[in-house]
Write a protein that holds these residues in place. Sequence first.
Motif, PDB file in Angstrom:
ATOM      1  N   GLN A  34      -7.292   1.756   1.998  1.00  0.00           N
ATOM      2  CA  GLN A  34      -5.841   1.612   2.029  1.00  0.00           C
ATOM      3  C   GLN A  34      -5.412   0.221   1.582  1.00  0.00           C
ATOM      4  OE1 GLN A  34      -5.303   2.567   6.164  1.00  0.00           O
ATOM      5  NE2 GLN A  34      -4.662   4.671   5.711  1.00  0.00           N
ATOM      6  N   ILE A  35      -6.159  -0.807   1.973  1.00  0.00           N
ATOM      7  CA  ILE A  35      -5.838  -2.179   1.586  1.00  0.00           C
ATOM      8  C   ILE A  35      -5.984  -2.346   0.076  1.00  0.00           C
ATOM      9  CG2 ILE A  35      -6.546  -4.597   1.807  1.00  0.00           C
ATOM     10  CD1 ILE A  35      -7.437  -3.834   4.711  1.00  0.00           C
ATOM     11  N   ALA A  36      -7.065  -1.827  -0.499  1.00  0.00           N
ATOM     12  CA  ALA A  36      -7.290  -1.925  -1.948  1.00  0.00           C
ATOM     13  C   ALA A  36      -6.174  -1.218  -2.716  1.00  0.00           C
ATOM     14  CB  ALA A  36      -8.638  -1.322  -2.303  1.00  0.00           C
ATOM     15  N   LYS A  37      -5.773  -0.042  -2.270  1.00  0.00           N
ATOM     16  CA  LYS A  37      -4.704   0.699  -2.931  1.00  0.00           C
ATOM     17  C   LYS A  37      -3.371  -0.038  -2.830  1.00  0.00           C
ATOM     18  CE  LYS A  37      -2.771   5.366  -3.251  1.00  0.00           C
ATOM     19  NZ  LYS A  37      -1.689   4.864  -3.995  1.00  0.00           N
ATOM     20  N   ALA A  38      -3.092  -0.643  -1.668  1.00  0.00           N
ATOM     21  CA  ALA A  38      -1.839  -1.377  -1.475  1.00  0.00           C
ATOM     22  C   ALA A  38      -1.756  -2.594  -2.390  1.00  0.00           C
ATOM     23  CB  ALA A  38      -1.706  -1.804  -0.017  1.00  0.00           C
ATOM     24  N   VAL A  39      -2.850  -3.360  -2.510  1.00  0.00           N
ATOM     25  CA  VAL A  39      -2.861  -4.538  -3.383  1.00  0.00           C
ATOM     26  C   VAL A  39      -2.706  -4.113  -4.836  1.00  0.00           C
ATOM     27  CG1 VAL A  39      -4.287  -6.453  -4.224  1.00  0.00           C
ATOM     28  CG2 VAL A  39      -4.178  -5.966  -1.789  1.00  0.00           C
ATOM     29  N   ALA A  40      -3.400  -3.047  -5.234  1.00  0.00           N
ATOM     30  CA  ALA A  40      -3.309  -2.554  -6.611  1.00  0.00           C
ATOM     31  C   ALA A  40      -1.892  -2.081  -6.934  1.00  0.00           C
ATOM     32  CB  ALA A  40      -4.308  -1.426  -6.826  1.00  0.00           C
ATOM     33  N   ASP A  41      -1.231  -1.399  -5.999  1.00  0.00           N
ATOM     34  CA  ASP A  41       0.115  -0.891  -6.233  1.00  0.00           C
ATOM     35  C   ASP A  41       1.159  -2.006  -6.282  1.00  0.00           C
ATOM     36  OD1 ASP A  41      -0.915   1.636  -6.293  1.00  0.00           O
ATOM     37  OD2 ASP A  41      -0.226   2.201  -4.278  1.00  0.00           O
ATOM     38  N   ILE A  42       1.076  -2.951  -5.359  1.00  0.00           N
ATOM     39  CA  ILE A  42       2.101  -4.001  -5.264  1.00  0.00           C
ATOM     40  C   ILE A  42       1.976  -5.015  -6.390  1.00  0.00           C
ATOM     41  CG2 ILE A  42       2.923  -5.919  -3.841  1.00  0.00           C
ATOM     42  CD1 ILE A  42       2.197  -4.202  -1.392  1.00  0.00           C
ATOM     43  N   PHE A  43       0.749  -5.465  -6.706  1.00  0.00           N
ATOM     44  CA  PHE A  43       0.561  -6.549  -7.671  1.00  0.00           C
ATOM     45  C   PHE A  43       0.090  -6.081  -9.049  1.00  0.00           C
ATOM     46  CE2 PHE A  43      -0.067  -8.539  -3.455  1.00  0.00           C
ATOM     47  CZ  PHE A  43       0.984  -9.449  -3.506  1.00  0.00           C
ATOM     48  N   ASN A  44      -0.123  -4.791  -9.243  1.00  0.00           N
ATOM     49  CA  ASN A  44      -0.570  -4.231 -10.532  1.00  0.00           C
ATOM     50  C   ASN A  44      -1.850  -4.888 -11.032  1.00  0.00           C
ATOM     51  OD1 ASN A  44       1.610  -2.424 -10.684  1.00  0.00           O
ATOM     52  ND2 ASN A  44       2.918  -4.071 -11.459  1.00  0.00           N
ATOM     53  N   VAL A  45      -2.860  -4.920 -10.181  1.00  0.00           N
ATOM     54  CA  VAL A  45      -4.163  -5.494 -10.525  1.00  0.00           C
ATOM     55  C   VAL A  45      -5.246  -4.479 -10.173  1.00  0.00           C
ATOM     56  CG1 VAL A  45      -3.487  -7.909 -10.241  1.00  0.00           C
ATOM     57  CG2 VAL A  45      -4.337  -6.632  -8.276  1.00  0.00           C
ATOM     58  N   LYS A  46      -6.455  -4.720 -10.676  1.00  0.00           N
ATOM     59  CA  LYS A  46      -7.595  -3.860 -10.364  1.00  0.00           C
ATOM     60  C   LYS A  46      -8.443  -4.548  -9.296  1.00  0.00           C
ATOM     61  CE  LYS A  46     -11.456  -1.389 -12.356  1.00  0.00           C
ATOM     62  NZ  LYS A  46     -12.333  -1.225 -13.504  1.00  0.00           N
ATOM     63  N   VAL A  47      -8.635  -3.869  -8.172  1.00  0.00           N
ATOM     64  CA  VAL A  47      -9.385  -4.422  -7.041  1.00  0.00           C
ATOM     65  C   VAL A  47     -10.843  -4.011  -7.162  1.00  0.00           C
ATOM     66  CG1 VAL A  47      -9.620  -4.415  -4.538  1.00  0.00           C
ATOM     67  CG2 VAL A  47      -7.348  -4.375  -5.577  1.00  0.00           C
ATOM     68  N   GLU A  48     -11.731  -4.988  -7.022  1.00  0.00           N
ATOM     69  CA  GLU A  48     -13.167  -4.734  -7.118  1.00  0.00           C
ATOM     70  C   GLU A  48     -13.795  -4.501  -5.748  1.00  0.00           C
ATOM     71  OE1 GLU A  48     -16.696  -7.508  -8.576  1.00  0.00           O
ATOM     72  OE2 GLU A  48     -15.260  -7.050 -10.174  1.00  0.00           O
ATOM     73  N   ALA A  49     -13.415  -5.312  -4.744  1.00  0.00           N
ATOM     74  CA  ALA A  49     -14.005  -5.187  -3.407  1.00  0.00           C
ATOM     75  C   ALA A  49     -13.031  -5.707  -2.360  1.00  0.00           C
ATOM     76  CB  ALA A  49     -15.305  -5.971  -3.322  1.00  0.00           C
ATOM     77  N   VAL A  50     -13.201  -5.212  -1.126  1.00  0.00           N
ATOM     78  CA  VAL A  50     -12.388  -5.661   0.004  1.00  0.00           C
ATOM     79  C   VAL A  50     -13.308  -5.920   1.185  1.00  0.00           C
ATOM     80  CG1 VAL A  50     -10.557  -5.055   1.628  1.00  0.00           C
ATOM     81  CG2 VAL A  50     -10.384  -4.326  -0.734  1.00  0.00           C
ATOM     82  N   ASN A  51     -13.180  -7.090   1.800  1.00  0.00           N
ATOM     83  CA  ASN A  51     -13.887  -7.423   3.035  1.00  0.00           C
ATOM     84  C   ASN A  51     -12.843  -7.643   4.119  1.00  0.00           C
ATOM     85  OD1 ASN A  51     -16.432  -7.405   1.813  1.00  0.00           O
ATOM     86  ND2 ASN A  51     -16.192  -9.530   1.169  1.00  0.00           N
ATOM     87  N   THR A  52     -13.082  -7.106   5.312  1.00  0.00           N
ATOM     88  CA  THR A  52     -12.123  -7.262   6.402  1.00  0.00           C
ATOM     89  C   THR A  52     -12.761  -7.978   7.584  1.00  0.00           C
ATOM     90  OG1 THR A  52     -12.679  -5.100   7.298  1.00  0.00           O
ATOM     91  CG2 THR A  52     -10.815  -5.203   5.787  1.00  0.00           C
ATOM     92  N   ILE A  53     -11.903  -8.704   8.327  1.00  0.00           N
ATOM     93  CA  ILE A  53     -12.349  -9.466   9.486  1.00  0.00           C
ATOM     94  C   ILE A  53     -11.301  -9.309  10.577  1.00  0.00           C
ATOM     95  CG2 ILE A  53     -12.923 -11.774  10.345  1.00  0.00           C
ATOM     96  CD1 ILE A  53     -13.132 -12.349   7.126  1.00  0.00           C
ATOM     97  N   ASN A  54     -11.730  -8.950  11.786  1.00  0.00           N
ATOM     98  CA  ASN A  54     -10.835  -8.926  12.937  1.00  0.00           C
ATOM     99  C   ASN A  54     -10.877 -10.297  13.601  1.00  0.00           C
ATOM    100  OD1 ASN A  54      -9.805  -6.230  12.961  1.00  0.00           O
ATOM    101  ND2 ASN A  54     -11.863  -5.560  13.532  1.00  0.00           N
TER     102      ASN A  54
END
Length: 93
Positions: A37-57
């Motif tokens: 969901q995070i990768a899709k949101a960044v791609a939709d908002i900023f019109n870029v191609k996302v390669e990887a996502v790392n998350t930290i709580n």
Amino acid sequence: MEARDILIRPLITETSTALMEEGKYVFVVDKKANKTQIAKAVADIFNVKVEAVNTINVMGKVKRLGRNVGRRSDYKKAIVKLAQGESIQFFEA
């Protein structure tokens, strides 16, 4: 969940600024959002191609001032790596 609800705000620190040179951008995201969901949101908002996502709580710290004790809130942080040659103009300005 809407794309604008997933990304809460960008996280601008000394470390995150150094990561921008590697094509990595840091955001505070919704606690319930997953990597897809995070990768899709960044791609939709900023019109870029996302390669990887790392998350930290990130757990909030306990702070005190004299007798008063308080606590900072917990949040989820996402480090988003973009494809080669991609950048987000929002951070460059």
